[in-house]
Design an enzyme around this catalytic site. Structure first.
Site, PDB file in Angstrom:
ATOM      1  N   HIS A  31     -33.984  -0.058 -26.449  1.00  0.00           N
ATOM      2  CA  HIS A  31     -34.920   1.072 -26.377  1.00  0.00           C
ATOM      3  C   HIS A  31     -35.815   1.139 -27.614  1.00  0.00           C
ATOM      4  CE1 HIS A  31     -32.381   3.291 -23.129  1.00  0.00           C
ATOM      5  NE2 HIS A  31     -33.267   2.480 -22.613  1.00  0.00           N
ATOM      6  N   HIS A  91     -27.934  -2.499 -22.437  1.00  0.00           N
ATOM      7  CA  HIS A  91     -27.189  -1.288 -22.053  1.00  0.00           C
ATOM      8  C   HIS A  91     -26.176  -1.542 -20.960  1.00  0.00           C
ATOM      9  CE1 HIS A  91     -31.410  -0.444 -23.174  1.00  0.00           C
ATOM     10  NE2 HIS A  91     -30.806   0.332 -24.052  1.00  0.00           N
ATOM     11  N   GLU A 126     -26.788   3.041 -19.933  1.00  0.00           N
ATOM     12  CA  GLU A 126     -25.408   2.602 -20.204  1.00  0.00           C
ATOM     13  C   GLU A 126     -24.417   3.361 -19.317  1.00  0.00           C
ATOM     14  OE1 GLU A 126     -24.006   2.517 -24.339  1.00  0.00           O
ATOM     15  OE2 GLU A 126     -21.972   2.766 -23.558  1.00  0.00           O
ATOM     16  N   ASN A 185     -28.882   6.345 -29.744  1.00  0.00           N
ATOM     17  CA  ASN A 185     -28.285   6.390 -31.088  1.00  0.00           C
ATOM     18  C   ASN A 185     -29.265   6.926 -32.129  1.00  0.00           C
ATOM     19  OD1 ASN A 185     -29.108   3.969 -32.956  1.00  0.00           O
ATOM     20  ND2 ASN A 185     -29.110   3.214 -30.856  1.00  0.00           N
TER      21      ASN A 185
END
Ligand code: SF4
Length: 314
Positions: free
Chosen positions: A46, A80, A132, A231
């Site tokens: 990403h 992912h 994910e 994240n």
């Protein structure tokens, strides 16, 4: 303004993790081996900068396999992870596929499968619609795995199956928030089965701990990363919770609030696991052009994790 002195606390480790490095290398090596274009299902990681760079090198990004026009070319699955159905669909299309799922995500997939085989009903702690989460839930038949996103959902969860329950987690969650959710589940379901080793990955944990370590000393905190990077978004939350309320994500469309920096003495900088270091360096160069800066890199742990790429690309 140039006379204004700004101290930068540069959080380390930051930026690319081993899973992201591997995924990018897989795309690059695939282009070398098969020739451009190669298809990539979903953003390989990403980050817009990374995706745009790979587009220039010959990657074509699609969301679903049926968008691929030339099915004689290979398709790469993003870091992912993907539901089980996707490699099966690729086989049905007779396509060559290369799986760039991070090995730490694959580990969670296998965990979920093993628990299912052992007769558990599974709870996945994670965020709805994140690829994910879609990939992990897609390892098991419908109804075998349920999603819990926050403390409230953990408090209200009822096990409607007649099976024992176990949980696994997304790899990029907030370490602290997840601990709280797990504690609620453990209090409510005394014999809930938990993973031997945490599913939140080393890179997520290290980047959060490093930010937590310095946030309280900063007037502002900047996390370099994309809006859809789980994240990176978690790092902003961690910085806020750890004492720096004025923390922001700097992504490709962001305007940097230089006027606010002018009122700050110390700023923190980190970057998400999918953000290349060049974006951090560019940001620091911009700051250097405007302020007199002093950089102090604060490293809490050295990382030396490397994941091998699939043999067929060597
Ligand atoms: S953030 Fe963690 S799980 Fe995700 S790619 Fe990086 S190492 Fe793998």
């Amino acid at each position: 303004m140039k006379n204004k002195e700004v101290k930068i606390l540069l959080s380390a480790p930051r930026g690319f993790c081993a899973g992201v490095e591997r995924a990018i290398e897989i795309v690059e090596k695939s282009i070398q081996k098969y020739g451009a274009p190669v298809y990539v299902r979903h953003e390989i990681v990403h980050n817009k900068f990374v995706v745009d760079d790979l587009k220039k090198k010959g990657a074509i990004f699609v969301e679903e396999l049926d968008e691929i026009q030339d099915k004689s070319k290979p398709v790469i699955f993003s870091a992912h992870g993907v539901p089980k159905k996707i490699p099966k669909d690729a086989k049905d299309y007779n396509m060559t596929y290369i799986d760039a799922t991070c090995p730490l995500v694959s580990k969670v997939h296998r965990e979920a499968e093993n628990l299912n085989r052992a007769g558990y009903h599974i709870i996945l702690i994670g965020h709805e619609n994140h690829p994910e989460v879609i990939g992990t839930m897609g390892q098991l038949p419908n109804g075998a795995i349920e999603l819990i996103q926050d403390e409230m959902e953990a408090k209200n969860y009822n096990n409607k199956s007649n099976k024992k329950i176990a949980f696994v987690t997304q790899t990029t969650l907030s370490v602290d928030d997840t601990k709280d959710i797990i504690q609620i589940l453990k209090n409510r379901f005394k014999d809930i089965h938990e993973p031997k080793k945490e599913d939140i990955c080393y890179a997520t944990t290290n980047r959060q701990m490093a930010v937590k370590n310095i946030a309280k000393h900063c007037d502002m905190f900047f996390i370099i990363g994309s809006k859809n990077s789980s994240n990176s978004v978690r790092l902003v939350e961690v910085a806020k919770k750890s004492g720096c309320e004025n923390s922001r994500l700097i992504h490709s469309e962001s305007e940097v609030p230089y006027n606010e920096i002018h009122n700050s003495n110390t700023i923190g900088i980190s970057s998400g696991a999918s953000a290349p270091e060049i974006l951090v360096n560019n940001f620091i160069d911009d700051l250097r052009n405007r302020f007199t800066i002093k950089i102090d890199e604060v490293e809490i742990i050295k990382e030396n994790v490397v994941f091998k790429i699939p043999k067929k690309l060597n």
